[in-house]
Design a protein around this motif. Sequence first.
Motif, PDB file in Angstrom:
ATOM      1  N   PRO A   1       0.668  -1.197   0.099  1.00 56.17           N
ATOM      2  CA  PRO A   1      -0.034   0.146   0.026  1.00 56.17           C
ATOM      3  C   PRO A   1       0.872   1.115   0.006  1.00 56.17           C
ATOM      4  O   PRO A   1       0.304   2.347  -0.270  1.00 56.17           O
ATOM      5  CB  PRO A   1      -0.951  -0.179   1.189  1.00 56.17           C
ATOM      6  N   ASN A   2       2.287   1.278   0.354  1.00 55.09           N
ATOM      7  CA  ASN A   2       2.811   2.542   0.279  1.00 55.09           C
ATOM      8  C   ASN A   2       3.548   2.746  -1.075  1.00 55.09           C
ATOM      9  O   ASN A   2       4.424   3.733  -0.926  1.00 55.09           O
ATOM     10  CB  ASN A   2       3.873   2.620   1.489  1.00 55.09           C
ATOM     11  N   ILE A   3       3.369   1.932  -1.874  1.00 53.59           N
ATOM     12  CA  ILE A   3       3.939   1.947  -3.131  1.00 53.59           C
ATOM     13  C   ILE A   3       2.949   2.560  -4.293  1.00 53.59           C
ATOM     14  O   ILE A   3       1.871   1.957  -4.363  1.00 53.59           O
ATOM     15  CB  ILE A   3       4.706   0.460  -3.576  1.00 53.59           C
ATOM     16  N   TYR A   4       3.334   3.412  -5.024  1.00 49.82           N
ATOM     17  CA  TYR A   4       2.551   4.023  -6.102  1.00 49.82           C
ATOM     18  C   TYR A   4       3.457   4.059  -7.292  1.00 49.82           C
ATOM     19  O   TYR A   4       4.550   4.546  -7.457  1.00 49.82           O
ATOM     20  CB  TYR A   4       2.154   5.658  -5.684  1.00 49.82           C
ATOM     21  N   THR A   5       2.635   3.994  -8.340  1.00 52.92           N
ATOM     22  CA  THR A   5       3.087   3.924  -9.619  1.00 52.92           C
ATOM     23  C   THR A   5       2.391   4.734 -10.640  1.00 52.92           C
ATOM     24  O   THR A   5       1.290   5.442 -10.364  1.00 52.92           O
ATOM     25  CB  THR A   5       3.137   2.786 -10.267  1.00 52.92           C
ATOM     26  N   VAL A   6       3.018   5.618 -11.685  1.00 50.93           N
ATOM     27  CA  VAL A   6       2.538   6.291 -12.640  1.00 50.93           C
ATOM     28  C   VAL A   6       3.167   6.344 -13.893  1.00 50.93           C
ATOM     29  O   VAL A   6       4.768   5.985 -13.790  1.00 50.93           O
ATOM     30  CB  VAL A   6       2.430   8.045 -12.062  1.00 50.93           C
ATOM     31  N   ASP A   7       2.611   6.613 -14.865  1.00 49.65           N
ATOM     32  CA  ASP A   7       3.613   6.763 -16.183  1.00 49.65           C
ATOM     33  C   ASP A   7       4.479   8.251 -16.304  1.00 49.65           C
ATOM     34  O   ASP A   7       4.069   9.040 -15.629  1.00 49.65           O
ATOM     35  CB  ASP A   7       2.369   7.089 -17.391  1.00 49.65           C
ATOM     36  N   CYS A   8       5.541   7.670 -16.613  1.00 55.02           N
ATOM     37  CA  CYS A   8       6.585   8.982 -16.598  1.00 55.02           C
ATOM     38  C   CYS A   8       6.045  10.345 -17.288  1.00 55.02           C
ATOM     39  O   CYS A   8       6.385  11.310 -16.664  1.00 55.02           O
ATOM     40  CB  CYS A   8       7.832   8.461 -16.934  1.00 55.02           C
ATOM     41  N   ASN A   9       5.117  10.167 -18.259  1.00 53.61           N
ATOM     42  CA  ASN A   9       4.686  11.271 -18.646  1.00 53.61           C
ATOM     43  C   ASN A   9       3.518  12.206 -17.907  1.00 53.61           C
ATOM     44  O   ASN A   9       3.303  13.520 -18.240  1.00 53.61           O
ATOM     45  CB  ASN A   9       3.885  10.777 -20.268  1.00 53.61           C
ATOM     46  N   TYR A  10       3.194  11.589 -16.817  1.00 59.02           N
ATOM     47  CA  TYR A  10       2.310  12.152 -15.895  1.00 59.02           C
ATOM     48  C   TYR A  10       2.907  12.630 -14.490  1.00 59.02           C
ATOM     49  O   TYR A  10       2.408  12.986 -13.801  1.00 59.02           O
ATOM     50  CB  TYR A  10       0.941  11.158 -15.853  1.00 59.02           C
ATOM     51  N   PHE A  11       4.238  12.547 -14.593  1.00 55.18           N
ATOM     52  CA  PHE A  11       4.809  12.829 -13.357  1.00 55.18           C
ATOM     53  C   PHE A  11       4.564  14.129 -12.582  1.00 55.18           C
ATOM     54  O   PHE A  11       4.251  13.978 -11.520  1.00 55.18           O
ATOM     55  CB  PHE A  11       6.393  12.840 -13.533  1.00 55.18           C
ATOM     56  N   GLU A  12       4.317  14.957 -13.513  1.00 56.55           N
ATOM     57  CA  GLU A  12       3.963  16.366 -12.852  1.00 56.55           C
ATOM     58  C   GLU A  12       2.663  16.489 -12.533  1.00 56.55           C
ATOM     59  O   GLU A  12       2.267  17.088 -11.449  1.00 56.55           O
ATOM     60  CB  GLU A  12       4.436  17.405 -14.092  1.00 56.55           C
ATOM     61  N   LYS A  13       1.838  15.698 -13.091  1.00 52.19           N
ATOM     62  CA  LYS A  13       0.370  15.901 -12.666  1.00 52.19           C
ATOM     63  C   LYS A  13       0.095  15.252 -11.378  1.00 52.19           C
ATOM     64  O   LYS A  13      -0.891  15.585 -10.673  1.00 52.19           O
ATOM     65  CB  LYS A  13      -0.489  15.020 -13.880  1.00 52.19           C
ATOM     66  N   VAL A  14       0.777  14.221 -10.987  1.00 57.57           N
ATOM     67  CA  VAL A  14       0.688  13.282  -9.665  1.00 57.57           C
ATOM     68  C   VAL A  14       1.647  13.882  -8.633  1.00 57.57           C
ATOM     69  O   VAL A  14       1.445  13.420  -7.302  1.00 57.57           O
ATOM     70  CB  VAL A  14       0.765  11.890  -9.844  1.00 57.57           C
ATOM     71  N   LEU A  15       2.630  14.783  -8.919  1.00 58.71           N
ATOM     72  CA  LEU A  15       3.793  14.997  -7.743  1.00 58.71           C
ATOM     73  C   LEU A  15       2.819  15.445  -6.472  1.00 58.71           C
ATOM     74  O   LEU A  15       3.212  15.184  -5.453  1.00 58.71           O
ATOM     75  CB  LEU A  15       4.804  15.576  -8.308  1.00 58.71           C
ATOM     76  N   LEU A  16       2.159  16.642  -6.798  1.00 52.65           N
ATOM     77  CA  LEU A  16       1.433  17.237  -5.476  1.00 52.65           C
ATOM     78  C   LEU A  16       0.821  16.197  -4.726  1.00 52.65           C
ATOM     79  O   LEU A  16       0.869  16.267  -3.440  1.00 52.65           O
ATOM     80  CB  LEU A  16       0.713  18.351  -5.901  1.00 52.65           C
ATOM     81  N   GLU A  17       0.055  15.234  -5.429  1.00 48.74           N
ATOM     82  CA  GLU A  17      -0.848  14.342  -4.784  1.00 48.74           C
ATOM     83  C   GLU A  17       0.142  13.397  -3.950  1.00 48.74           C
ATOM     84  O   GLU A  17      -0.204  12.934  -2.572  1.00 48.74           O
ATOM     85  CB  GLU A  17      -1.506  13.702  -5.629  1.00 48.74           C
ATOM     86  N   PHE A  18       1.327  13.086  -4.487  1.00 48.97           N
ATOM     87  CA  PHE A  18       2.310  12.222  -3.971  1.00 48.97           C
ATOM     88  C   PHE A  18       2.755  12.783  -2.523  1.00 48.97           C
ATOM     89  O   PHE A  18       2.808  12.097  -1.565  1.00 48.97           O
ATOM     90  CB  PHE A  18       3.406  11.673  -4.755  1.00 48.97           C
ATOM     91  N   ILE A  19       3.159  14.258  -2.814  1.00 54.76           N
ATOM     92  CA  ILE A  19       3.649  14.873  -1.606  1.00 54.76           C
ATOM     93  C   ILE A  19       2.604  15.091  -0.421  1.00 54.76           C
ATOM     94  O   ILE A  19       2.987  14.943   0.874  1.00 54.76           O
ATOM     95  CB  ILE A  19       4.169  16.327  -1.965  1.00 54.76           C
ATOM     96  N   GLU A  20       1.328  14.956  -0.941  1.00 59.74           N
ATOM     97  CA  GLU A  20       0.242  15.297   0.232  1.00 59.74           C
ATOM     98  C   GLU A  20       0.284  13.800   0.854  1.00 59.74           C
ATOM     99  O   GLU A  20       0.100  13.845   2.009  1.00 59.74           O
ATOM    100  CB  GLU A  20      -0.928  15.586  -0.481  1.00 59.74           C
ATOM    101  N   ILE A  21       0.519  12.784   0.204  1.00 60.11           N
ATOM    102  CA  ILE A  21       0.562  11.360   0.849  1.00 60.11           C
ATOM    103  C   ILE A  21       1.600  11.283   1.899  1.00 60.11           C
ATOM    104  O   ILE A  21       1.372  10.582   2.729  1.00 60.11           O
ATOM    105  CB  ILE A  21       0.779  10.154  -0.283  1.00 60.11           C
ATOM    106  N   CYS A  22       2.771  11.863   1.295  1.00 63.70           N
ATOM    107  CA  CYS A  22       3.991  11.667   2.173  1.00 63.70           C
ATOM    108  C   CYS A  22       3.834  12.694   3.329  1.00 63.70           C
ATOM    109  O   CYS A  22       4.019  12.246   4.724  1.00 63.70           O
ATOM    110  CB  CYS A  22       5.162  12.267   1.650  1.00 63.70           C
ATOM    111  N   LYS A  23       3.086  13.802   3.325  1.00 64.23           N
ATOM    112  CA  LYS A  23       2.747  14.816   4.475  1.00 64.23           C
ATOM    113  C   LYS A  23       1.822  14.052   5.518  1.00 64.23           C
ATOM    114  O   LYS A  23       1.853  14.076   6.763  1.00 64.23           O
ATOM    115  CB  LYS A  23       1.911  15.885   4.053  1.00 64.23           C
ATOM    116  N   ASN A  24       0.750  13.387   4.762  1.00 66.10           N
ATOM    117  CA  ASN A  24      -0.323  12.614   5.938  1.00 66.10           C
ATOM    118  C   ASN A  24       0.385  11.449   6.570  1.00 66.10           C
ATOM    119  O   ASN A  24       0.044  11.501   7.641  1.00 66.10           O
ATOM    120  CB  ASN A  24      -1.471  12.083   5.083  1.00 66.10           C
ATOM    121  N   LYS A  25       1.431  10.888   5.960  1.00 63.88           N
ATOM    122  CA  LYS A  25       1.971   9.527   6.526  1.00 63.88           C
ATOM    123  C   LYS A  25       3.044  10.230   7.664  1.00 63.88           C
ATOM    124  O   LYS A  25       3.065   9.640   8.672  1.00 63.88           O
ATOM    125  CB  LYS A  25       2.935   8.909   5.439  1.00 63.88           C
ATOM    126  N   ASN A  26       3.438  11.096   7.521  1.00 66.28           N
ATOM    127  CA  ASN A  26       4.411  11.932   8.382  1.00 66.28           C
ATOM    128  C   ASN A  26       3.704  12.325   9.698  1.00 66.28           C
ATOM    129  O   ASN A  26       4.053  12.253  10.736  1.00 66.28           O
ATOM    130  CB  ASN A  26       5.056  13.073   7.724  1.00 66.28           C
TER     131      ASN A  26
END
Length: 125
Positions: free
Chosen positions: A94-119
Amino acid sequence: MIKVTYIDDHRRPERNDEYKSIIKALGLSEDIEFCGSVEIDVIESLNTDGVICHSGMDGYKVVEHFAKQNNWPLLSYSGSVSSPPNLLQNPFSPNIYTVDCNYFEKVLLEFIEICKNKNRENNND
């Protein structure tokens, strides 16, 4: 404040540069640090709230191992045909997320939010 570690993929330095530009443009330079090594002792010693790397790079299994062991969210980007255009959580890890490299920018803020919540969860335990 959190620290997420972006691990360079030495096969594609131009992509590393592109993603570092995206990170800067999104105002995430304070939240993301860069690491140029996948040596076991380096990855093991990371003090991080999350990790970002390419799923096909040398050392990916080392990064994945320590992400699982240390309960770090891991954003794994890839250019494979089966890579999703949105942040996809691995149902078996459950802590591993994947994305197509062409959509890296689109999901980065969402991933950072996941990291903040986990912290926050870890600091409230």
